[in-house]
Structure formats: structure tokens, C-alpha cells
Design a protein around this motif. Structure first.
Motif, mmCIF file in Angstrom:
data_model
loop_
_atom_site.group_PDB
_atom_site.id
_atom_site.type_symbol
_atom_site.label_atom_id
_atom_site.label_comp_id
_atom_site.label_asym_id
_atom_site.label_seq_id
_atom_site.Cartn_x
_atom_site.Cartn_y
_atom_site.Cartn_z
ATOM 1 N N VAL A 57 -2.580 2.814 7.177
ATOM 2 C CA VAL A 57 -3.363 2.417 6.151
ATOM 3 C C VAL A 57 -4.431 1.643 6.197
ATOM 4 N N ASN A 58 -5.603 1.830 5.543
ATOM 5 C CA ASN A 58 -6.797 1.019 5.742
ATOM 6 C C ASN A 58 -6.450 -0.420 4.936
ATOM 7 N N ASP A 59 -7.440 -1.296 5.091
ATOM 8 C CA ASP A 59 -7.363 -2.711 4.806
ATOM 9 C C ASP A 59 -7.253 -2.696 3.063
ATOM 10 N N LEU A 60 -8.095 -1.848 2.402
ATOM 11 C CA LEU A 60 -8.038 -1.856 1.149
ATOM 12 C C LEU A 60 -6.818 -1.151 0.431
ATOM 13 N N GLY A 61 -6.174 -0.239 1.352
ATOM 14 C CA GLY A 61 -5.050 0.416 0.758
ATOM 15 C C GLY A 61 -3.954 -0.560 1.151
ATOM 16 N N ARG A 62 -3.962 -1.414 1.903
ATOM 17 C CA ARG A 62 -2.821 -2.439 2.223
ATOM 18 C C ARG A 62 -2.987 -3.387 1.049
ATOM 19 N N ALA A 63 -4.220 -3.683 0.700
ATOM 20 C CA ALA A 63 -4.164 -4.689 -0.310
ATOM 21 C C ALA A 63 -3.763 -4.225 -1.584
ATOM 22 N N LEU A 64 -4.167 -2.991 -2.201
ATOM 23 C CA LEU A 64 -3.640 -2.266 -3.084
ATOM 24 C C LEU A 64 -2.110 -2.379 -3.212
ATOM 25 N N TYR A 65 -1.465 -2.006 -2.217
ATOM 26 C CA TYR A 65 0.038 -1.842 -2.094
ATOM 27 C C TYR A 65 0.568 -3.091 -1.394
ATOM 28 N N ALA A 66 0.081 -4.302 -1.638
ATOM 29 C CA ALA A 66 0.386 -5.558 -1.438
ATOM 30 C C ALA A 66 1.852 -5.729 -1.410
ATOM 31 N N LEU A 90 -3.225 12.726 3.433
ATOM 32 C CA LEU A 90 -3.986 11.507 3.300
ATOM 33 C C LEU A 90 -4.475 11.526 1.850
ATOM 34 N N THR A 91 -4.109 10.193 1.297
ATOM 35 C CA THR A 91 -4.164 9.994 -0.168
ATOM 36 C C THR A 91 -5.153 8.795 -0.248
ATOM 37 N N THR A 92 -6.214 9.028 -0.937
ATOM 38 C CA THR A 92 -7.225 8.293 -1.365
ATOM 39 C C THR A 92 -7.571 7.551 -2.824
ATOM 40 N N TYR A 93 -7.999 6.592 -2.948
ATOM 41 C CA TYR A 93 -8.216 6.062 -4.646
ATOM 42 C C TYR A 93 -9.565 5.593 -4.558
ATOM 43 N N SER A 94 -10.144 5.875 -5.932
ATOM 44 C CA SER A 94 -11.540 5.629 -5.948
ATOM 45 C C SER A 94 -11.732 5.453 -7.670
ATOM 46 N N ALA A 95 -12.907 4.756 -7.956
ATOM 47 C CA ALA A 95 -13.035 4.313 -9.500
ATOM 48 C C ALA A 95 -14.504 4.688 -9.775
ATOM 49 N N GLU A 96 -14.898 5.274 -10.767
ATOM 50 C CA GLU A 96 -16.249 5.625 -11.177
ATOM 51 C C GLU A 96 -17.139 4.221 -11.171
ATOM 52 N N PRO A 97 -18.196 4.228 -10.536
ATOM 53 C CA PRO A 97 -19.061 3.131 -10.677
ATOM 54 C C PRO A 97 -19.528 2.676 -12.110
ATOM 55 N N GLY A 98 -19.540 1.425 -12.269
ATOM 56 C CA GLY A 98 -19.955 1.034 -13.507
ATOM 57 C C GLY A 98 -18.820 0.767 -14.612
ATOM 58 N N THR A 99 -17.498 0.991 -14.173
ATOM 59 C CA THR A 99 -16.381 1.173 -15.104
ATOM 60 C C THR A 99 -15.659 -0.272 -14.677
ATOM 61 N N PRO A 100 -14.863 -0.852 -15.486
ATOM 62 C CA PRO A 100 -14.060 -1.880 -15.443
ATOM 63 C C PRO A 100 -13.053 -1.600 -14.082
ATOM 64 N N PRO A 147 -9.333 2.651 -1.163
ATOM 65 C CA PRO A 147 -7.837 2.464 -0.648
ATOM 66 C C PRO A 147 -7.474 3.757 -0.191
ATOM 67 N N ALA A 148 -6.923 3.837 1.001
ATOM 68 C CA ALA A 148 -6.613 5.170 1.470
ATOM 69 C C ALA A 148 -5.232 4.913 2.709
ATOM 70 N N PHE A 149 -4.424 5.984 2.564
ATOM 71 C CA PHE A 149 -3.102 5.736 3.356
ATOM 72 C C PHE A 149 -2.748 7.164 3.869
ATOM 73 N N LEU A 188 -6.675 3.956 -11.090
ATOM 74 C CA LEU A 188 -7.543 4.358 -9.974
ATOM 75 C C LEU A 188 -7.380 6.170 -10.301
ATOM 76 N N ASP A 189 -8.363 6.765 -9.745
ATOM 77 C CA ASP A 189 -8.196 8.308 -9.414
ATOM 78 C C ASP A 189 -7.747 8.431 -7.996
ATOM 79 N N PHE A 190 -6.953 9.390 -7.772
ATOM 80 C CA PHE A 190 -6.398 9.414 -6.467
ATOM 81 C C PHE A 190 -6.582 11.226 -6.226
#
Length: 292
Positions: free
Chosen positions: A138-147, A259-269, A125-127, A244-246
Motif C-alpha cells: 500500500v502507498n502512503d495515501l492508501g494507508r492513510a485512507l484505510y487507517a 491493483l486498486t487505485t482511488y481518485s477524485a475529479e479536480p475541483g470537487t469537494p 490512494p492505492a494498494f 472516491l472513484d476506484f
């Protein structure tokens, strides 16, 4: 923004936060201190300036203060990086009247090349926002996160601060609502020092002060911060809780944009929840495309 008032209140609130013990000053036992924190004469002594001169500074007259004096004040008041930048911004604003260019900062536009970068970030997610916390792209995943912010009734551009303080659903969307809004107020306070001539920013602050008791209380604290990275929790209406980490990166080629981006460590919930969010976003888009 009234720069003189801002300087006066900022210095007074910073002075009130520092105790004599924190400033390594002797604790005098003669009578009860009538002010919280340091006295003006104590700040003047710590900064190496006369009491009369410091009083003029705290009354809002920073225009003639040298960089050395400002730095001495920062040390005396034990300001952090965000507060130091804010004090220097206030002094610069007073030295030079805001220009029409500064007042037009409300009209930032995001270049097509940056929009393409956002669209290419399909896994995060990013905006892109401005200093007033308007989401300009905002990208599609960012819009979904901030729905919850991107409803049909939301005015354009979507503004994070307006949602947090004026939309009751924000308390459910941000699990740690108090921490989230304190960050928002701090970012707006920092921006107010950078762009005192931004009339749209002044209008937003006036709106929030008028309509939100929580904003009015937080705004009076004169806190600010640098907001480059960290972790942020959401309670999403479709996927539940996700943290999420930002990373927030200012764009030097486009002053005023971040520019703000969000991510999560692979393999985590949380990474699994992010993948679920992507699936939900794609399904939701399919519904929109088919009109169902």
C-alpha cells in the motif's frame, strides 16, 4: 472448498432467481408451484439437455460438461459475466484436482518494482491485494485512507473482509456498510471458484462463517461480481466523509494480484477532501518520525 456442494448450491440458487416469465415460458395455471423460480425440467428444456442430465449437473457433476453445455446453462439461467466465469471456474476445478501450486496462492509476494510504482503514486490512494482481500502492499495515501485497518493490533497482512465483518468500527468507516460487505462476499465467492485449493482462503471463509452472522447469511446467497470500477464512500475518522472513484486492475504478469487505485475529479469537494487526507497523512508521519 467442497466443489460438488458449491456447484449444487450455485445452480440451485441461480435457478431459484429466474421466474418462468423472465425465461419467456408459458405461465401454467394448474396448481401452485412448489419451488421458487424455474423447475429442473424447465432449465433442461431451455438449455437443450435431458432432464436426467441436468439433474446430474445440479448434483455437482460438471467435470464432463462441455463448454457448449456450460454456455447453454449460462443462457438458460441468464447468468451475468461474473456468474458465467464462476460456473466455468467450478467446472475447471472439478476436472483437475487442485495442485500444490494452487494451494500455495496464499504466499504471493509483491515485486519491488510494483512497490516502487505504488510509492510513485503520491496523489492517489492505492494498494495491491490478492484474491482473499489481503492488502499486500500500500502507498502512503492508501494507508492513510484505510487507517482504521492499519492499527497496531491488526494481524499481518491486513485483510479487508476480516475488518468489515469482525471489527465493529467498520460500520462507521463504510457509510453504506451493507453494499460494501455484499461486494466483499461476492469477491470472495468468485475467488473460491477460481482457487478451490487455496487453504488460506478456505480458512478465512470458515472463520467468517463461524464468527459473523452477517457473513454467513450473505455467503449462502452464492452471489458474485466483477469489481473493476465504481465509486466508494468512506467516513474517515480524521477528515469525515469522502466518496472516491476506484479502478481495480488485475496484474497479468502476477496472477492473483489486483491493483486498486482511488481518485477524485479536480475541483470537487471530494478532491478537496483527498488533499486534506494527504495533509493529514503527512502530519501524522511527521509525528511518528519525531516520536511526538
Amino acid at each position: 472448498m467442497d466443489t460438488v456442494r458449491e456447484i449444487r448450491e450455485f445452480l440451485a440458487t441461480r435457478r431459484a432467481k429466474i421466474t418462468p416469465q423472465q425465461a419467456s415460458l408459458p405461465a401454467f395455471s394448474s396448481g401452485t408451484r412448489r419451488v421458487p423460480g424455474l423447475r429442473r425440467e424447465e432449465v433442461a428444456m431451455l438449455a437443450g439437455v435431458s432432464v436426467d442430465y441436468y439433474v446430474r449437473l445440479e448434483r455437482g457433476q460438471l467435470a464432463g460438461a462441455s463448454e457448449e453445455v456450460l454456455d447453454a446453462l449460462c443462457r438458460a439461467l441468464q447468468l451475468d459475466d461474473a456468474e458465467r466465469s464462476h460456473l466455468h471456474d467450478l467446472a475447471a476445478a472439478q476436472r483437475q484436482r487442485p495442485t500444490r501450486r494452487t494451494a500455495r496462492r496464499a504466499k504471493e509476494t509483491v515485486p519491488a518494482s510494483l512497490k516502487r510504482v505504488l510509492e510513485s503514486m503520491t496523489g492517489s490512494p492505492a494498494f495491491i491485494r490478492n484474491g482473499r482481500l489481503d492488502i499486500l502492499a500500500v502507498n502512503d495515501l492508501g494507508r492513510a485512507l484505510y487507517a482504521p485497518l492499519f492499527t497496531a493490533a491488526a494481524p499481518a497482512p491486513v485483510n479487508i473482509a476480516r475488518f468489515q465483518f469482525l471489527d465493529p468500527t467498520s460500520r462507521g468507516f463504510f457509510p453504506d456498510w451493507n453494499a460494501s460487505v455484499n461486494t466483499t462476499v461476492s469477491l470472495l465467492r468468485t475467488e473460491a471458484g477460481r482457487a478451490p485449493g487455496d487453504t488460506d482462503l478456505t480458512g478465512l471463509i470458515g472463520e467468517l462463517v463461524t464468527l459473523s452472522d452477517e457473513f454467513r447469511t450473505a455467503w449462502a446467497k452464492h452471489n458474485m461480481r466483477l469489481h473493476h470500477n465504481g465509486r466508494k464512500a468512506f467516513r474517515h475518522p480524521a477528515i469525515g466523509e469522502i466518496t472516491l472513484d476506484f479502478d481495480a486492475m488485475e496484474l497479468p504478469a502476477h496472477p492473483g494480484l489486483t491493483l486498486t487505485t482511488y481518485s477524485a475529479e479536480p475541483g470537487t469537494p471530494d478532491h478537496d477532501a483527498l488533499m486534506l487526507l494527504a495533509s493529514w497523512a503527512a502530519t501524522d508521519q511527521d509525528r511518528a518520525d519525531t516520536g511526538s
